[in-house]
Design a protein around this motif. Structure first.
Motif, short mmCIF file in Angstrom:
data_model
loop_
_atom_site.label_atom_id
_atom_site.label_comp_id
_atom_site.label_asym_id
_atom_site.label_seq_id
_atom_site.Cartn_x
_atom_site.Cartn_y
_atom_site.Cartn_z
N PRO A 1 0.82 -1.21 0.00
CA PRO A 1 0.00 0.00 0.00
C PRO A 1 0.86 1.27 0.00
O PRO A 1 2.06 1.22 0.27
CB PRO A 1 -0.82 -0.11 1.28
CG PRO A 1 -0.10 -1.09 2.13
CD PRO A 1 0.64 -2.01 1.23
N SER A 2 0.23 2.39 -0.29
CA SER A 2 0.93 3.67 -0.37
C SER A 2 1.60 4.00 0.96
O SER A 2 1.02 3.78 2.03
CB SER A 2 -0.09 4.75 -0.73
OG SER A 2 0.57 5.80 -1.34
N GLY A 3 2.82 4.51 0.89
CA GLY A 3 3.49 4.97 2.09
C GLY A 3 4.18 3.88 2.89
O GLY A 3 4.61 4.12 4.02
N GLY B 1 6.95 2.46 2.09
CA GLY B 1 8.41 2.52 1.98
C GLY B 1 9.00 1.93 0.73
O GLY B 1 10.20 1.68 0.68
N LYS B 2 8.20 1.74 -0.30
CA LYS B 2 8.74 1.12 -1.53
C LYS B 2 9.76 2.04 -2.21
O LYS B 2 10.86 1.60 -2.56
CB LYS B 2 7.59 0.80 -2.50
CG LYS B 2 6.51 -0.08 -1.88
CD LYS B 2 5.39 -0.38 -2.84
CE LYS B 2 4.60 0.83 -3.29
NZ LYS B 2 3.83 1.49 -2.24
N THR B 3 9.37 3.30 -2.38
CA THR B 3 10.30 4.24 -3.01
C THR B 3 11.55 4.40 -2.15
O THR B 3 12.67 4.40 -2.65
CB THR B 3 9.62 5.61 -3.21
OG1 THR B 3 8.46 5.42 -4.02
CG2 THR B 3 10.53 6.60 -3.87
N SER B 4 11.32 4.50 -0.85
CA SER B 4 12.46 4.64 0.07
C SER B 4 13.41 3.46 -0.07
O SER B 4 14.62 3.62 -0.07
CB SER B 4 11.96 4.72 1.51
OG SER B 4 11.00 5.73 1.63
N PHE B 5 12.83 2.28 -0.23
CA PHE B 5 13.66 1.08 -0.38
C PHE B 5 14.54 1.18 -1.62
O PHE B 5 15.75 0.96 -1.56
CB PHE B 5 12.75 -0.16 -0.44
CG PHE B 5 13.47 -1.44 -0.68
CD1 PHE B 5 14.29 -1.99 0.29
CD2 PHE B 5 13.34 -2.11 -1.89
CE1 PHE B 5 14.97 -3.17 0.07
CE2 PHE B 5 14.01 -3.29 -2.13
CZ PHE B 5 14.83 -3.83 -1.14
N1 LIG Z 1 12.13 12.88 2.26
C1 LIG Z 1 11.33 12.37 3.21
N2 LIG Z 1 11.37 12.89 4.46
C2 LIG Z 1 10.58 12.41 5.43
N3 LIG Z 1 9.72 11.39 5.27
C3 LIG Z 1 9.62 10.83 4.05
C4 LIG Z 1 10.42 11.29 2.96
N4 LIG Z 1 10.12 10.55 1.87
C5 LIG Z 1 9.18 9.67 2.28
N5 LIG Z 1 8.88 9.83 3.59
C6 LIG Z 1 7.93 9.04 4.36
O1 LIG Z 1 8.36 7.69 4.36
C7 LIG Z 1 7.27 6.82 4.19
C8 LIG Z 1 7.52 5.94 3.00
O2 LIG Z 1 7.52 6.73 1.83
P1 LIG Z 1 7.73 6.12 0.38
O3 LIG Z 1 7.74 7.26 -0.57
O4 LIG Z 1 8.90 5.24 0.41
O5 LIG Z 1 6.40 5.27 0.21
P2 LIG Z 1 5.91 4.46 -1.04
O6 LIG Z 1 5.71 3.07 -0.60
O7 LIG Z 1 6.81 4.68 -2.19
O8 LIG Z 1 4.51 5.14 -1.31
P3 LIG Z 1 3.76 5.33 -2.71
O9 LIG Z 1 3.21 4.02 -3.09
O10 LIG Z 1 2.68 6.32 -2.39
O11 LIG Z 1 4.76 5.86 -3.66
C9 LIG Z 1 6.04 7.68 4.04
O12 LIG Z 1 5.38 7.69 5.28
C10 LIG Z 1 6.57 9.03 3.72
O13 LIG Z 1 5.75 10.03 4.29
#
Ligand SMILES: Nc1ncnc2c1ncn2[C@@H]1O[C@H](COP(=O)(O)OP(=O)(O)OP(=O)(O)O)[C@@H](O)[C@H]1O
Ligand SMILES: [Mg+2]
Lengths: 279, 278
Positions: free
Chosen positions: B61-63, B65-69
């Motif tokens: 689901p959104s948020g 951490g996929k992009t962060s990973f």
């Molecule tokens: N630069 C940042 N500074 C602080 N928190 C962040 C930053 N980037 C992302 N986050 C937080 O880290 C968490 C994971 O974010 P991420 O972008 O990795 O999610 P995601 O799985 O890629 O979501 P989506 O599917 O919406 O792209 C989220 O709660 C987001 O708010």
């Protein structure tokens, strides 16, 4: 919808008419009184009889030299500082915030204070005396805050996708700056430059104590040289019978200022617009 | 602490060239954690192996951490002030998290494609050349060859060969995304990270990019984040499911795609996959 007078509308129109009217009156006055004076001889000859007759050739040259010094000193410094502020510091905390605050204060300092500072530092402490160099450097201090602000804004508004994209391609920070951020921020640099130039060319107070009054043709940057604005000040205040010459000079100054401002808005409109639609 | 190592119980077993049976792993991730400034824990205790020349899909689901990973894998996290990475990531023998490696070299080996196509505001040709310049390919002829080669590889050559010097931003979204992929593979990466590469595209462009990913699989290791479960199922060999649990993004399910989709062990993952949650 009521057809009556909307007080807000009336007020804003009144203000608009007053402002536009004042501007037109000023322009009209200057051009009406001065335009007849301006011809090739006026632009090239040296002033005679303390400026009551003759032209403003040396004064134009001095003004250009002062601007040249000012821009040569402030452009690299300003762009460097802007890059440092936008790319390497966080504007909200610590050192970055300190610099930002100082710039805000600096841009509000009256120009006469810059003049006193320039006189004490460049003329006396560095021993430059009354010279074009001292005047230009003093002006540089004055336009730096303007230049840095505009340029920094430009760098900050470069889309972060470019930076991320560049980084993801293995570009180093320097290369990202050089090949991605800088070209994208260039229009803002130009706008900052033009704004600074406009401020510098119109300056009198900062130059009185630094580049001085001498109306001869300067032979080097260490000579004193009289700027256009100072010539206007001097011929209209200190020389009886010099008003006509002052008006002529004012026409030249206003014309240059208007051209610079037009250039600035042309650049912002055309260039920034094209940049933002990305074609 | 409960370990989240799934499928490859001991990550170090899956070293390159160790066994012909087991697939080689291009990257191994051990106990990866990521904390953003302000203490937000985006990832905690993520361990997995990314198999070489396969597609690993990352869903959740959104948020979560996929992009962060993905950003940890090529150290783009370095650009986020105040973020802190813990754990270990290895790319073959290179320790990715080490402070002594040259991140620019790493990022050339591990390319990344973003959700929103991000061609630079330059010509199509310059977009690729700018990337090449980083690898010190300076010869004009060689450059032109590579440009043609990578554009062919992403199936863009015939569409743009007459306007290579036209602005990249006049391309359609799908073409832009393929240009970005071409730009990335011009650097001959080993691993390509793709963050929702199709989500901003229309269905037709999306299908073209999807086919492209499937073709790229023969030559590159791909990690694809997607919200499209059907797509993950169609193209990927392995699937990882991320989930936010205890205020941190965690890996809750990882394995061969078929197994994850048909018999996920984690109940949350199972219900997410069947469309009941998330
Ligand atoms: N630069 C940042 N500074 C602080 N928190 C962040 C930053 N980037 C992302 N986050 C937080 O880290 C968490 C994971 O974010 P991420 O972008 O990795 O999610 P995601 O799985 O890629 O979501 P989506 O599917 O919406 O792209 C989220 O709660 C987001 O708010
Ligand atoms: Mg994301």
């Amino acid at each position: 919808m009521s057809k009556g007078w909307d007080p807000g509308l009336v007020l804003s129109w009144t203000v608009a008419v007053i402002v536009a009217g004042a501007f037109c009156w000023l322009l009209g006055d200057v051009f009406w009184n001065g335009l007849g004076r301006v011809n090739w001889q006026f632009l090239t000859e040296a002033p005679r009889d303390a400026g009551r007759s003759g032209g403003i050739g040396p004064i134009i040259v001095s003004t250009m030299l002062i601007l040249l010094v000012c821009m040569a000193a402030s452009l690299p410094l300003g762009v460097g500082a802007a890059i440092y502020l936008s790319e390497f510091t966080d504007s909200e905390v610590g050192f970055g915030r300190m610099i930002r605050r100082s710039l805000e204060v600096l841009s509000g300092v009256p120009s006469i204070v810059f003049g006193l500072f320039g006189s004490a530092f460049f003329c006396i402490y560095l021993g430059l005396g009354f010279s074009i160099l001292a005047g230009g450097l003093t002006l540089a201090c004055m336009v730096l805050p303007i230049l840095i602000r505009a340029t920094e804004e430009g760098f900050r508004s470069v889309p972060s996708e470019y930076r991320l994209g560049g980084a993801a391609l293995g570009m180093s920070r320097t290369r990202r700056l050089l090949y991605l951020s800088f070209p994208a921020a260039l229009p803002s640099v130009v706008v900052g430059f033009v704004l600074g130039l406009g401020r510098a060319i119109a300056e009198t107070a900062a130059l009185i104590f630094t580049s001085g009054y001498v109306d001869r043709m300067p032979s080097s940057l260490f000579d004193s040289g009289r700027a256009l604005s100072i010539h206007i000040f001097d011929t209209s205040m200190n020389v009886s019978g010099g008003e006509a010459q002052a008006y002529g000079t004012a026409v030249v100054l206003v014309f240059t200022l208007l051209s610079i401002n037009l250039a600035a808005s042309w650049i912002t409109d055309r260039w920034l617009y094209r940049e933002s639609i990305g074609s | 602490m409960r370990s989240n190592v799934l499928e490859f119980p001991d990550a170090s077993v899956a070293k390159v060239g160790q066994s012909s049976e087991r697939l080689n792993s291009a990257m191994t991730i051990e106990h990866l954690g990521l904390v953003y400034r302000g203490g937000h824990c985006a990832l905690a205790d993520v361990s997995m192996c990314i198999a070489e020349k396969q597609i690993t899909a990352i869903i959740g689901p959104s948020g979560c951490g996929k992009t962060s990973f993905l950003q940890c894998l090529n150290r783009l996290t370095d650009l986020i002030a105040g973020s802190e990475v813990t754990g270990r990531i290895c790319l073959e023998e290179t320790d990715v998290t080490s402070s002594t490696i040259d991140v620019t070299v790493l990022r050339r080996r591990v390319g990344m494609i973003f959700q929103k196509p991000n061609p630079f505001p330059l010509s199509i040709r310059r977009n690729i050349e700018l990337a090449l310049r980083e690898t010190n390919v300076l010869d004009k002829k060689e450059c032109a060859d590579i440009v043609e080669h990578v554009l062919r590889e992403v199936g863009l050559w015939d569409e743009v060969k007459d306007r290579l010097d036209g602005p990249a931003q006049s391309l359609s979204g799908g073409q832009q995304q393929r240009l970005c992929i071409a730009r990335a593979i011009a650097l001959k990466p080993q691993v390509l990270l793709l963050d929702e590469p199709c989500s901003s595209l229309d269905p037709v462009s999306s299908e073209i990019v999807e086919d492209l990913l499937f073709r790229l699989r023969e030559r590159y290791t791909l990690v694809v984040v997607t919200h499209n479960l059907a797509q993950a199922r169609r193209i990927s060999d392995n699937t990882a499911v991320f989930w936010t649990r205890d205020d941190a993004g965690r890996l809750i399910e990882f394995g061969p795609t078929q197994q994850v989709f048909e018999a996920a062990r984690d109940p949350l993952a199972a219900s997410y996959i069947q469309g009941r949650r998330g």
